[in-house]
Design a protein around this motif. Structure first.
Motif, PDB file in Angstrom:
ATOM      1  N   THR A  55     -16.159 -21.493  70.761  1.00  0.00           N
ATOM      2  CA  THR A  55     -15.097 -20.654  70.184  1.00  0.00           C
ATOM      3  C   THR A  55     -15.018 -20.761  68.670  1.00  0.00           C
ATOM      4  OG1 THR A  55     -13.511 -22.412  70.537  1.00  0.00           O
ATOM      5  CG2 THR A  55     -13.673 -20.733  72.267  1.00  0.00           C
ATOM      6  N   THR A  56     -15.999 -21.354  68.022  1.00  0.00           N
ATOM      7  CA  THR A  56     -15.945 -21.412  66.563  1.00  0.00           C
ATOM      8  C   THR A  56     -16.123 -20.023  65.985  1.00  0.00           C
ATOM      9  OG1 THR A  56     -18.296 -21.867  66.398  1.00  0.00           O
ATOM     10  CG2 THR A  56     -16.824 -23.777  66.476  1.00  0.00           C
ATOM     11  N   LEU A  57     -15.603 -19.813  64.802  1.00  0.00           N
ATOM     12  CA  LEU A  57     -15.613 -18.486  64.189  1.00  0.00           C
ATOM     13  C   LEU A  57     -17.011 -17.907  64.013  1.00  0.00           C
ATOM     14  CD1 LEU A  57     -12.837 -18.727  61.457  1.00  0.00           C
ATOM     15  CD2 LEU A  57     -12.775 -17.457  63.593  1.00  0.00           C
ATOM     16  N   GLU A  58     -17.994 -18.754  63.742  1.00  0.00           N
ATOM     17  CA  GLU A  58     -19.336 -18.212  63.470  1.00  0.00           C
ATOM     18  C   GLU A  58     -19.981 -17.584  64.695  1.00  0.00           C
ATOM     19  OE1 GLU A  58     -22.587 -21.404  63.158  1.00  0.00           O
ATOM     20  OE2 GLU A  58     -20.743 -22.467  62.621  1.00  0.00           O
ATOM     21  N   TYR A  59     -19.565 -17.969  65.913  1.00  0.00           N
ATOM     22  CA  TYR A  59     -20.151 -17.424  67.130  1.00  0.00           C
ATOM     23  C   TYR A  59     -19.299 -16.336  67.766  1.00  0.00           C
ATOM     24  CZ  TYR A  59     -23.404 -21.258  66.822  1.00  0.00           C
ATOM     25  OH  TYR A  59     -24.368 -22.116  66.388  1.00  0.00           O
ATOM     26  N   MET A  60     -18.148 -16.018  67.157  1.00  0.00           N
ATOM     27  CA  MET A  60     -17.260 -14.995  67.713  1.00  0.00           C
ATOM     28  C   MET A  60     -17.742 -13.601  67.373  1.00  0.00           C
ATOM     29  SD  MET A  60     -13.405 -16.211  66.992  1.00  0.00           S
ATOM     30  CE  MET A  60     -12.588 -17.376  68.019  1.00  0.00           C
ATOM     31  N   ASN A  61     -17.338 -12.679  68.207  1.00  0.00           N
ATOM     32  CA  ASN A  61     -17.539 -11.270  67.936  1.00  0.00           C
ATOM     33  C   ASN A  61     -16.848 -10.970  66.609  1.00  0.00           C
ATOM     34  OD1 ASN A  61     -16.487  -8.514  67.819  1.00  0.00           O
ATOM     35  ND2 ASN A  61     -17.407  -8.266  69.848  1.00  0.00           N
ATOM     36  N   PRO A  62     -17.443 -10.174  65.715  1.00  0.00           N
ATOM     37  CA  PRO A  62     -16.848  -9.919  64.399  1.00  0.00           C
ATOM     38  C   PRO A  62     -15.409  -9.396  64.467  1.00  0.00           C
ATOM     39  CG  PRO A  62     -19.088  -9.104  64.429  1.00  0.00           C
ATOM     40  CD  PRO A  62     -18.773  -9.545  65.833  1.00  0.00           C
ATOM     41  N   ARG A  63     -15.104  -8.558  65.455  1.00  0.00           N
ATOM     42  CA  ARG A  63     -13.735  -8.036  65.560  1.00  0.00           C
ATOM     43  C   ARG A  63     -12.756  -9.135  65.969  1.00  0.00           C
ATOM     44  NH1 ARG A  63     -15.077  -2.327  68.404  1.00  0.00           N
ATOM     45  NH2 ARG A  63     -15.612  -1.235  66.504  1.00  0.00           N
ATOM     46  N   ILE A  64     -13.188  -9.976  66.877  1.00  0.00           N
ATOM     47  CA  ILE A  64     -12.321 -11.082  67.317  1.00  0.00           C
ATOM     48  C   ILE A  64     -12.146 -12.078  66.175  1.00  0.00           C
ATOM     49  CG2 ILE A  64     -12.132 -13.032  68.917  1.00  0.00           C
ATOM     50  CD1 ILE A  64     -13.607 -11.275  70.974  1.00  0.00           C
ATOM     51  N   ARG A  65     -13.225 -12.327  65.425  1.00  0.00           N
ATOM     52  CA  ARG A  65     -13.167 -13.233  64.284  1.00  0.00           C
ATOM     53  C   ARG A  65     -12.168 -12.711  63.245  1.00  0.00           C
ATOM     54  NH1 ARG A  65     -18.517 -13.859  61.002  1.00  0.00           N
ATOM     55  NH2 ARG A  65     -19.115 -13.125  63.038  1.00  0.00           N
ATOM     56  N   LEU A  66     -12.229 -11.406  62.942  1.00  0.00           N
ATOM     57  CA  LEU A  66     -11.305 -10.807  61.988  1.00  0.00           C
ATOM     58  C   LEU A  66      -9.864 -10.918  62.495  1.00  0.00           C
ATOM     59  CD1 LEU A  66     -10.807  -9.254  59.379  1.00  0.00           C
ATOM     60  CD2 LEU A  66     -11.233  -7.143  60.623  1.00  0.00           C
ATOM     61  N   ALA A  67      -9.660 -10.682  63.771  1.00  0.00           N
ATOM     62  CA  ALA A  67      -8.315 -10.783  64.350  1.00  0.00           C
ATOM     63  C   ALA A  67      -7.792 -12.214  64.246  1.00  0.00           C
ATOM     64  CB  ALA A  67      -8.327 -10.320  65.804  1.00  0.00           C
TER      65      ALA A  67
END
Length: 164
Positions: free
Chosen positions: A5-17
C-alpha cells in the motif's frame, strides 16, 4: 500475496486521492481556532501556561507626565494601568502574563498628558518577550519623544510618541 500500500505502488488516481486527503486533514487542523484545539500536553509548561513578568515605567522627561497609561496585550490577555509620573520617577505598574509562541505578538501602547496636550504611541507597536524573560522585570521608559520597552533578557524596542 500481501498487498503493498505504499504510494509508489498505488494507482495514480488513488495516490492523488491519498495525498489530497492528507493535505485537507492538515489544512483542517490549521484552520481550527487555537481555542477549539485540544491542549498540547507535550509542550513545556511555560508554553502552555504562560509566564508572568512585572512592568515598571520611568518618566525620562524633564516635566511631570499626567495620566500615563501603559497597556500590554497578548492575544486575549490585556493588562494596563494609568498613573502620574514626576520627572525621573519610576513606578511599578502591573504584573502581566504572556506566552512564548510564534503566532501572536506582544503589543504595547502608551499615552499621557503634558503641557496641555495629549501624546500617544501608535496602536500596533509590538515588542515580543521570550521565555528567557520569564519572571524578569520589563522596563518601560517614556517621554514626549519616544517610548522604549526593555524586556529582562531580550533586546529593547522603541516607538515614537506623538501629540494627537
Amino acid at each position: 500475496m500481501a498487498r503493498n500500500t505504499t504510494l509508489e505502488y498505488m494507482n495514480p488516481r488513488i495516490r492523488l486521492a491519498a495525498i489530497l486527503t492528507a493535505l485537507l486533514a492538515a489544512l483542517a487542523v490549521l484552520a481550527t481556532p487555537a481555542s477549539a484545539r485540544p491542549a498540547d500536553t507535550s509542550a513545556a509548561p511555560e508554553a502552555r501556561d504562560g509566564y508572568t513578568f512585572p512592568v515598571y515605567v520611568t518618566n525620562t522627561d524633564t516635566i511631570t507626565l499626567r495620566n500615563v497609561y501603559i497597556q500590554f496585550k497578548h492575544r486575549d490577555h490585556t493588562c494596563s494601568d494609568k498613573k502620574d509620573l514626576d520627572a525621573g520617577e519610576r513606578k511599578y505598574y502591573f504584573t502581566c502574563k504572556t506566552w512564548s509562541d510564534v503566532w501572536y505578538h506582544d503589543y504595547w501602547f502608551g499615552s499621557f498628558d503634558a503641557l496641555g496636550r495629549h501624546y500617544q504611541t501608535k496602536t500596533n507597536f509590538y515588542c515580543d518577550l521570550g521565555k528567557n524573560d520569564a519572571g524578569k522585570p520589563v522596563e518601560v521608559t517614556i517621554n514626549r519623544q519616544k517610548m522604549t520597552v526593555t524586556p529582562g533578557s531580550t533586546g529593547a524596542c522603541t516607538v515614537s510618541v506623538d501629540p494627537v
